[in-house]
Structures are given as C-alpha cells and as structure tokens.
Design a protein around this motif. Structure first.
Motif, PDB file in Angstrom:
ATOM      1  N   LEU A  44       0.647  -1.217  -0.175  1.00 33.22           N
ATOM      2  CA  LEU A  44      -0.109   0.057   0.277  1.00 33.22           C
ATOM      3  C   LEU A  44       1.045   1.263   0.012  1.00 33.22           C
ATOM      4  O   LEU A  44       1.918   1.320   0.836  1.00 33.22           O
ATOM      5  N   TYR A  64       1.046   5.719  -0.413  1.00 31.36           N
ATOM      6  CA  TYR A  64       0.343   6.961  -0.736  1.00 31.36           C
ATOM      7  C   TYR A  64       1.416   7.988  -0.975  1.00 31.36           C
ATOM      8  O   TYR A  64       2.274   7.960  -0.309  1.00 31.36           O
ATOM      9  N   ASN A  65       1.244   8.850  -2.087  1.00 29.70           N
ATOM     10  CA  ASN A  65       2.178   9.667  -2.529  1.00 29.70           C
ATOM     11  C   ASN A  65       1.364  11.002  -3.002  1.00 29.70           C
ATOM     12  O   ASN A  65       0.413  11.207  -3.446  1.00 29.70           O
ATOM     13  N   ARG A  66       2.402  12.085  -2.804  1.00 28.82           N
ATOM     14  CA  ARG A  66       2.053  13.373  -3.329  1.00 28.82           C
ATOM     15  C   ARG A  66       3.215  14.028  -3.904  1.00 28.82           C
ATOM     16  O   ARG A  66       4.404  13.725  -3.504  1.00 28.82           O
ATOM     17  N   PHE A  89      -1.786  13.793  -6.041  1.00 30.35           N
ATOM     18  CA  PHE A  89      -1.814  12.570  -5.012  1.00 30.35           C
ATOM     19  C   PHE A  89      -2.217  11.360  -5.774  1.00 30.35           C
ATOM     20  O   PHE A  89      -2.941  11.367  -6.853  1.00 30.35           O
ATOM     21  N   GLU A 102      -2.322   0.412  -4.530  1.00 28.18           N
ATOM     22  CA  GLU A 102      -3.265  -0.448  -3.420  1.00 28.18           C
ATOM     23  C   GLU A 102      -2.862  -1.897  -3.664  1.00 28.18           C
ATOM     24  O   GLU A 102      -3.631  -2.741  -2.961  1.00 28.18           O
ATOM     25  N   GLY A 126       6.955  12.528  -2.193  1.00 30.18           N
ATOM     26  CA  GLY A 126       6.905  12.198  -0.756  1.00 30.18           C
ATOM     27  C   GLY A 126       5.790  11.179  -0.666  1.00 30.18           C
ATOM     28  O   GLY A 126       4.722  11.294  -1.056  1.00 30.18           O
ATOM     29  N   GLY A 127       6.160  10.129   0.199  1.00 28.12           N
ATOM     30  CA  GLY A 127       5.045   9.223   0.333  1.00 28.12           C
ATOM     31  C   GLY A 127       5.035   8.439   1.835  1.00 28.12           C
ATOM     32  O   GLY A 127       6.035   8.504   2.603  1.00 28.12           O
ATOM     33  N   VAL A 128       4.099   7.721   1.974  1.00 27.32           N
ATOM     34  CA  VAL A 128       3.896   6.727   3.028  1.00 27.32           C
ATOM     35  C   VAL A 128       3.654   5.463   2.442  1.00 27.32           C
ATOM     36  O   VAL A 128       2.751   5.173   1.655  1.00 27.32           O
ATOM     37  N   LEU A 129       4.483   4.487   2.751  1.00 29.18           N
ATOM     38  CA  LEU A 129       4.324   3.116   2.149  1.00 29.18           C
ATOM     39  C   LEU A 129       4.317   2.207   3.349  1.00 29.18           C
ATOM     40  O   LEU A 129       4.716   2.055   4.320  1.00 29.18           O
ATOM     41  N   PHE A 130       3.646   0.855   3.124  1.00 31.39           N
ATOM     42  CA  PHE A 130       3.445  -0.162   3.827  1.00 31.39           C
ATOM     43  C   PHE A 130       3.833  -1.280   3.194  1.00 31.39           C
ATOM     44  O   PHE A 130       3.366  -1.698   2.099  1.00 31.39           O
TER      45      PHE A 130
END
Lengths: 761, 287
Positions: free
Chosen positions: B20, B22-24, B64, B68, B266-270
């Motif tokens: 998963l 999310y990036n900007r 954005f 997923e 920039g992002g948050v990854l799982f």
C-alpha cells in the motif's frame, strides 16, 4: 425562576458536602477508586477522582452558558474568516503574524461544507471575587469528555441521595446534541453512515477517556492504524473486511492524524486522511486545522474580533493579554517576571514567575528576536474550592472544561464538565465532577422535582440511531488481540496443571517430557521439580508461564474496552498472581498456583458466559481451541509406548479428565481407552475431537466478507483434521498449520511497516 | 524566449513487496509570469488505483496517488515543455532593501506569511546576525542579496550526505555545509529574519555547461533556490548554491514556505520491511 431560591439550593448542597467528616471523605475516595477500577478500561493505573463535586448555582451558570455559546459562535466565525476571506486580517484586527505564524494553520484544510466546529470546549475558572473567567478554548481535538462523563456516573453514585434530591442538571442534552450532530453528518451522503471515534494509541493516557466516550456514544473506537484509505475513501479494517466510514470523531491532534501531509516524521496516523477529507469522502470532526482557533495567542484580539464578527462585546471575562508585536512590548518586557508568555509557533507556555534572572533575560532576548511571535498573559488568581487529596479536605483551585456540541439549532452547552486544578490538565491529573443546579421556581424552594434532574440515570441516552452492528464489526487489531488472548489464557492454564503434576510426581518421565515441550525448555533439561520451577518461573522460556502471562496481559489491555470489567479483572488477577510467584523460594507456592488456576477459570467462564457471540468471541474461542488441542497432542505424545496406570493417571489429571474418565470407564486407566477419551470422545470438552468441532463452528461463523470462499476453505481444513485423529504427529502439524492460517486470514494479514519517503535535491 | 524540454524520472526499487502506498508529487512545472508550460504529463508506473490532480494553496500542480496492490517498484516520470521569457532586472531591485520590508509589512495575505516562521525555517538571532553584514542601512536590495548569496556560496561547503530533509537552517549555519535545499533554507531564514518575504523554490537547472561556464551544481537532479519579494510585489530569484542573482534559465516547478510544501515526491508506504533503492534522473534540453 427565583435567584434567592437558586442560591438557597446551592447553599444547602454546599452545607451537605461541607458536613462530610474525614472518615466519610476517606470512604468516598476509596469507593471512587473502586468504581473507576471496575468500570472498564483497566489496563492503566486508576486515575484520581476527587469525590467532592464543584457546585454552580443556576444564576451563575446562566451567565457562563451564554458566554460559552457566544465564544463558540465567535471561534466558528474566526475560523471561517481566517480560512476564508481573511477580512479580520485585512482590516488589521488580527495581525498576520498571529493569524499565519502558527503551524496549526493548515495551508490546505478540508473545508467543511457546513461549519468548522461540531464540538468545542471552554476552560472556565472563578476569579478570587467569584467572577467566571475563561482560561482557554479548545477547538481541534478536545480531550476529557469521556472522563467528565465517567466522573458524573461515579460521583452521582457516591452521593446518591444528595444527587437525586438536588436537581442537578444532566449532561444528557450535550450527548444528545453530539449524537445528533454527528448523526446528521454521517447520514448526509449515505444512509448507513458510520461514525468512528479516532483515539490516540493505548500508550497515551488520553486513550482511556476516548474509549469511555466511544462506549457511551456507541461508536467504534479506532486508532489511526485501524483506519485505511482505499480507492479514495476511508474504511475501518474489520474482521469481515473493509467497512466504510463516513465520519471521524477525532480525539487526536493534527500532527498525529496524517503523516502524508501534516507531519511526515510523526506517528503512524492514517495516511491520506486529509486528502480524502478534502475530497468530501469523509467528514473529520472537528476538521484538521480547526485547532488553530483555540490557541492562547488569540487572547488579546478576541474582544475586537467579537465586536467585528458578532457585533457584540464578549460576555465572559478573560485574563488581560498583550501582543509583543505592538506598542505593548516594552511594558511586557518590564513585567516578564509576572507574566506567562505564549509563542505563536510553540505549544508550551513560559511562566515568567518561575524563571531565574538569567532565565528572564534569555526570554527577553527571545521576545526581542521575534516580538511579533509572542503574546503575554497576566495570570489570574483563582478562588479556591474544597478538594480531597489522599482522603483529606484541602483547598484547591478549580478550572472546569465546559463542553459544547454544535447542532443545526446552535451550540448545546453541557451543564457541568471536567473540573481539575489549575495547570493540572494532563489526562492523568486528578479531576472532579461539576454540578450545575437547575433553576428553582420561586414557590417551590429547595429540591422541587425539576424537569431535567432527578429520577434519571445520570447518562441515560435517549437518541437511538441506526448504526453499524458493533457486535458483528470488529477492528482487525482487536481480533488479533482476542485470538492471542484465548491462546495465552489456555497456555497459562495448561502449564500450571502440567507443572503441578510434574512437581508432585517428579519421577515420571512422561509429564516432564510434555512440560519441556510446552514450555520450550532445552531438550537436555534434567526435568523433575527443576523443570516445573523453570516452566513457571523462568522468564526466558519463550512459551513458559511468565512469557505467556506477559502476552496475556498485553493482549487483554489491547481490547479492554471490549471486555466486561469482571473478565478484565479476572485476567489481571491471574497475571498478577503468576508474576508474584516467588522464583527464589525453595518450594513451589502451591497455594499461589491454586489461586492462579481459579483466576484463569474465572476468566474462561466469563469469556464463555459474558461475551456476545460475535466475531470477537469466535476468534477468542478459536485461539483457545487450537492451544488446547496442541496441548493434548503434546500430552499424548509424551506417554511413551507402554505407560503404566500411574502415568496415565497423571496425564488424565493434567488434562482435567481424571474424574470424567473414571465415571465413563470405572476401570484403571488403560492406554487405548485413555487415548480414545482424550482424542475421539466428542462429549469430553478436553478431547481433540471436541476442539475440532468447536473450531469448525467458529470458523464457519467467521467466514463472512469478500474473502468468504477462502474462509470456508479454512473451515473445511479444520473439519479435515478429523480424519487424522489416529495420527498424533499429523495432528500436530495440522493444528500448527491451521493456527498459522487463521492468523494470516483474520489478523496479521500483512505485517505492515511504514516507510517514509521524500526525494530531495 | 528559450524553450526547454524536461524529463524527470524518479525510480524506487523496494527490497520487499509494498502493499500500500500513498504519494504526493510536486513534479509538474507551474506557470509563472515568465514561464509558460506548453505541455506537461506525469506518468506513474504501476498504474495507480487513485490519482487526483489539483492545485495547492500556492497554485502549484500537485498530484496525489495511491497504489493499493502489491508492487516492487515505482517509477514516476514527469515530462514537460516550458518557455522562459527573458527577465529584465526588476526596477524595484534597485531600491533600498528596507523598502521591500515595509512594502510586505503593508500586505496581509499569503506573502506576509513568507516573512514568518514556517515548519522548517524559523527566524533566529543567529540567522539575523549572519545576514546583517550584507544589509547595511539603505543598501540596494539587489546588492545586498547578491552579497549574501556570494557569502553563502564561498563560506559554505556543498557536501551531499551531511544533512537530511528536515535539517533546520540553524544547524546548516552552525556546520557550514549542506546541499542546495539547505542553502535555500538558510537564505530564506536570513531574509525572513530581516523582515523580508522569502519563499523556497523547487525546479531545474539546464544540464551541462551553459554559455561556456562551468557546469552548475545540482544540474543532474532537481534543484532548489530562493525568491525574495521586492517592494513592488514582484519576486527576484536567488540561487545561493551557484551564487546567481536572477538566474535566467532556472525552470520553476513549485514554490512554497519551505521544502515541506513542495517535496518533489513524498509518500507513506506499507510493506513487510526492508529498504529501497532510489534513482533520480533529470534531463533538461533546449529545443
């Protein structure tokens, strides 16, 4: 309404409270502790509740209430302006430094369709002359409402006679207002609108208040990681799959809500929450960015803002405050030692009264370097009220956090609130209830039955709204904890039983072999009583008793809001008893072991009788069944080829099946019949077949959601183990595999770790 | 008018599967008074599940997107064509620097925010002290900022790997080293400590040697510089990393209060843990 009668009622209650003897106060304090301990969230130390409520008469309250309503309207208008046309900045009422100089002003908030504030709080104290003074506003995430509600329930019970006879106004209208406002937001787009309470993590003391509030309102309690953004919308990660969420009632700060946009180095939060809120896919209450209006640095400007935006003077007094970016700077610098200083970009105030000469000089230099960033406020001397500390009556200051819910019809102010000592605003700080008295008709005098007060449960909720079936909806995180709670409770029980058998018959090799396997002792362990001690007392054994109860405690704490208080207490007693076993004593503490077994049995019984048969209970039960089946396999495998009657007896004892066996067979134990009894007897609740039947049942009822086919397959796999009952080795492999697959399917589907990335030049 | 074509490729390779993300992205160039964007596209591979293109609070292009499904790599390619008009030195640059201070003090909007503290840049006595020698009373703004730029260029060492995305300007000042982002933050902090409005600009330099000079620092990647607000409300670009005032061929992607507003990607990854390898390539050509 008669002001004289109002004051007379307040006096009468004051006299009654003043008349409490030291022994009464001691008793009430103990009773308050007991009630808080048993009321739920038991994973933290019991917080301090001062049993003496603050009493506010109807006339004084009418003034406070009107003032609070006005402040909420004002702060709503200020937010709408500063995130909108910024007229108050353009016209010079609000300096740009104060408006824009704080990181809490988000560049791109999710602008609410309707209003910014759905709830808010106002901290009110009383000056030395008794005049109410506003000491602060909260407009972002407002903590403490759950604590206030719980204080009311406990305090009303402590003073049951006085409370019911005193016409204390209930907090119910506030809760109704909040439920109504949140319900309206939830149903705006979707009739099945779901609200979750977004709580700080369990390690945060504010979690307890959030959990109590969620329970009271009937909403799911979620932490940031329980929510996930998918396909441009927000979902709760639940056992049955992803469940859509329409409203997030958030009790976490902006900086902890969304690491994608607000605070990349902050806690995990829910990435992209702000993005989906901006798209209108979810409503966050209050919106991220709303906390800006609660900052103390607005203080000097609120009177002018009220005139400009509401065309009204402020009704409630506030401490005098000055902005250092204007002509008042010199005067502020002259009186730094008497003032409290607030930095527009900071969070913690600096109290000049506590600084040394050198500290004051350093502060003056900081103010000179960025004068427009500082606001100074004059401390207020507050009136004292009676408080109870360690069972003794002492004078304390009192600041009451008054909560408001903003409905379509305007703000509804909670009559009362969370009262704490000045400065004692941490979630663990001692607090007390606040009783607001209903207005008294002039002819009634005293405790006439007002429409609002007496005869009702203090928090009776009247609003019932269609919501998600909470019994059927379980966050994945909670499911994982319940599965392990079941496993660890069973493991602890097995270890104690088998260790007792080993301690009583150290010469038998079978039980020692079983215990060594169960506790993961080294294969060359000499066995005997030393092994029994190690299994119970050695914290380094991965599956020993100490490790098991540590895990039991952690998993119970992770779901304490879902467990009845009695169940939680039984688990905690078991954990405390296990950890209290003396590892230095030469003999095993058999009395302690008995007490431990009783607590575990109480927990198991309550789990059976006091939990709704939803997915949570199914996972708890599945964990217990898997663990028990594996333990029975271990016992049987350790019997050896030709066990004698003494060994078989010991094994049946360890499996709590001795008496049942004797009643079934009326003979000395024999290997074939013992085997049959512990493996294949569907009527024996300790048998492997019985565990398989229960597991198949649990897995059948858990098989919901989009992954139903895979889940049905898992249930079939459990049923398939019935054909392996003749082969213990195959059974062990089968159960290990089944446990792993249950975990993969229902709980830790992916062990997610977060990575933060950002390219730079 | 000079025309440029830009390709900016960012390539992440993950050691283990990402489930998963999310990036900007602030990777598409914005319009400016001197810069026209005639074509711009952002290609994301794998195809994102959600993609939202919008403008942020400063009018920058922001994208954005979320991924997923499990993936092992992410490649984001921004291609664009921009035209830069020549910029004569603004007249207001010849006025005393104090004029620019009083001019911005008379404003109340976003520009005024750029005189204040922002999450990554905080005004301080140390920054003020460092800047002051370049700003004697009455000095022309152009000369003052050129002097400050020259001092940062000569007194600081360009040394990648010694700072991170969140290194505060005060630390950069103390250790006298960093990369273009650090020098930009430092200069923004100096200018704001004097009361000037300054913004952080992210963009590109022309690749290779230009006009017979040495190759500029930062040409192989995205670059960062500074803009200061003049008394007439226009902005003057300053590149302390290359000691340039009013650079003519810097291509602007986005601007903001500081780096945090315009992170290129920039992002948050799982995922199940492990690291990642990052490759960034920028190619800027005249056409």
């Amino acid at each position: 309404v008669d002001a004289g009668a109002d004051r007379a009622l307040a006096r009468r209650i004051g006299v009654a409270l003043d008349g409490l003897a030291p022994a009464d106060l001691e008793r009430l304090s103990v009773e308050a502790r007991r009630r808080l301990r048993s009321s739920g969230a038991g994973s933290r130390p019991v917080r301090a509740l001062d049993p003496l409520p603050v009493v506010i008469d109807a006339g004084t309250w009418a003034h406070i209430e009107a003032g609070v309503v006005q402040r909420v309207r004002l702060l709503e208008a200020v937010l709408a302006d500063v995130y909108g046309p910024q007229r108050t900045v353009a016209t010079g009422i609000l300096p740009p430094e104060i408006a824009f100089g704080s990181p809490s002003l988000l560049p791109e908030p999710a602008r609410p369709g309707g209003r910014w504030l759905t709830y808010a709080a106002t901290d009110v104290g009383f000056g030395a002359d008794g005049t109410p003074v506003v000491l602060g506003d909260r407009t972002g995430h407002v903590s403490g409402l759950g604590t206030a509600l719980e204080n009311r329930v406990v305090t009303a019970a402590l003073h049951a006679d006085l409370f019911t006879g005193s016409d204390v106004r209930p907090l119910t209208p506030l809760l109704d207002g909040l439920l109504g406002a949140l319900g309206d937001l939830a149903t705006r787009t979707d009739s099945a609108g779901r609200v979750v309470v977004l709580s700080p993590p369990r390690s945060d003391p504010a979690h307890e208040s959030a959990a109590y509030l969620a329970r009271t309102l009937g909403y799911t309690l979620a932490e940031g990681a329980d929510l996930t953004v998918r396909r441009g919308a927000l979902f709760l990660r639940a056992i049955g799959g992803l469940e859509p969420v329409q409203v997030v009632f958030r009790l976490v700060a902006d900086a902890e809500a969304d690491p994608l946009e607000i605070n990349p180095s902050g806690p995990a939060g829910t990435p992209a929450l702000l993005a989906v809120a901006r798209k209108g896919a979810v409503t966050v209450v209050n919106p991220l960015g709303a906390g800006w209006a609660g900052r103390r640095v607005l203080g000097p400007f609120l009177p002018a803002l009220a005139e400009a935006l509401l065309d009204e003077p402020l009704l409630l007094d506030a401490p005098p405050a000055w902005w250092c970016g204007g002509p008042d700077r010199a005067a502020v610098l002259d009186h730094l030692h008497q003032l409290v200083l607030y930095d527009v970009a900071g969070v913690l105030p600096v109290d000049g009264r506590t600084l040394s000469q050198a500290g004051l000089e350093a502060l003056a230099a900081e103010v000179e370097a960025r004068p427009d960033a500082w606001v100074a406020r004059q401390p207020v001397e507050l009136a004292t009220v009676a408080g109870v500390v360690d069972g003794r009556r002492v004078p304390t200051t009192a600041v009451t956090r008054v909560f408001s819910a903003i409905t379509a019809d305007g703000p509804v102010v909670g009559s009362g609130g969370l009262t704490r000592q000045e400065g004692g605003h941490g979630p663990d700080a001692p607090s007390k209830d606040t009783w607001v008295l209903a207005p008294q008709a002039s002819d009634a005098g005293g405790a006439a039955a007002g429409p609002a007060g007496s005869g009702r449960s203090p928090l009776a909720l009247v609003t019932a709204r269609a919501q998600v079936d909470l019994a059927a909806s379980l966050p994945v995180r909670a499911g994982e904890a319940l599965f392990w709670l079941g496993r660890m409770a069973e493991r602890a029980e097995t270890l104690v039983r088998v260790a007792r058998v080993v301690a009583e018959a150290p010469h038998l090799a079978g039980p020692a072999r079983a215990l060594g396997t169960l506790a993961s002792a080294a294969p060359d362990h000499p066995g005997g009583r030393d092994l029994a001690r190690a299994a119970l007392l050695d914290g380094l054994l991965a599956t020993g008793l100490r490790a098991s109860v540590a895990s039991l405690a952690g998993n119970a704490a992770a779901v304490d809001e879902l467990l009845p208080a009695e169940l939680y207490t039984a688990v905690r007693d078991a954990v405390e008893t296990a950890l209290a076993l003396d590892s230095t004593a030469p003999e095993l503490d058999l009395g302690g072991l008995d007490a431990l077994l009783r607590s575990l049995a109480a927990a198991a019984g309550l789990a059976q009788e006091a939990l709704v048969r939803g997915p949570g209970w199914r996972l708890l039960d599945a964990g217990r069944r898997v663990e028990r089946a594996l333990a029975t396999v271990t016992l049987l495998q350790s019997l050896g080829p030709e066990p004698d009657a003494e060994l078989l007896d010991a094994m049946l004892t360890a499996a709590i099946s001795l008496i049942a066996y004797r009643r079934s067979y009326r003979t000395e134990p024999e290997l074939t019949t013992v085997h049959q009894f512990l493996v294949d007897n569907a009527a024996n609740p300790r048998s492997i077949r019985f565990q398989l039947d229960c597991l198949a049942d649990d897995l059948d009822l858990l098989a919901v959601g989009p992954r139903r086919p895979a889940r049905i397959a898992l249930m079939r796999k459990a049923e398939g183990l019935r054909s392996l009952l003749h082969d213990l080795s195959a059974l062990r492999r089968g159960f290990d595999e089944l446990a792993r697959q249950i975990e993969l399917e229902y709980v830790a589907q992916v062990p997610l770790t977060r990575m933060q990335t950002g390219t730079r030049s | 008018v000079t025309r440029f074509s830009v390709v900016h490729e960012t390539r992440y390779r993950y050691d283990s599967e990402i489930h998963l993300a999310y990036n900007r992205a602030h990777l598409l160039p914005r319009q400016t008074p001197h810069q026209a964007v005639t074509a711009a596209a952002l290609l994301i591979d794998p195809e994102p599940d959600v993609r939202w293109d919008s403008e942020d609070a400063d009018g920058n292009q922001v994208v954005f997107f979320s991924l997923e499904r499990p993936h092992h790599y992410l490649t984001v390619t921004a291609t664009s064509e921009v035209r830069l008009a020549p910029r004569p030195m603004p007249l207001a640059a010849a006025l005393a620097w104090e004029d620019a201070v009083s001019a911005v003090r008379a404003t109340v909007g976003r520009d005024r925010t750029l005189t204040l503290d922002t999450p990554l840049v905080r005004r301080s006595p140390a920054l003020f002290g460092y800047a002051t020698p370049s700003f004697p009373p009455g000095r022309r703004l152009h000369d003052a900022v050129a002097d400050l730029s020259e001092r940062i260029f000569s007194e600081f060492t360009y040394l990648p790997g010694t700072t991170t995305v969140s290194t505060p300007a005060e630390d950069v000042l103390a250790h006298r080293r960093g990369v273009c982002q650090d020098f930009a933050h430092l200069m923004v902090g100096c200018l704001r400590s004097l009361g000037l409005a300054a913004r952080y600009v992210s963009g590109y330099l022309e690749s290779g040697a230009v006009d017979g000079g040495a190759e500029l620092i930062g040409a192989a990647a995205s670059h960062a510089w500074v803009a200061v607000r003049l008394g007439d409300g226009t902005w003057l670009d300053l590149d302390p990393t290359n000691n340039l005032v009013d650079p003519q061929h810097h291509i602007t992607v986005a601007w903001g209060r500081d780096y945090g507003d315009v992170v290129p990607l920039g992002g948050v990854l799982f995922g199940s843990g492990g690291g990642s390898t990052l490759q960034v390539g920028v190619d800027v050509r005249r056409y």
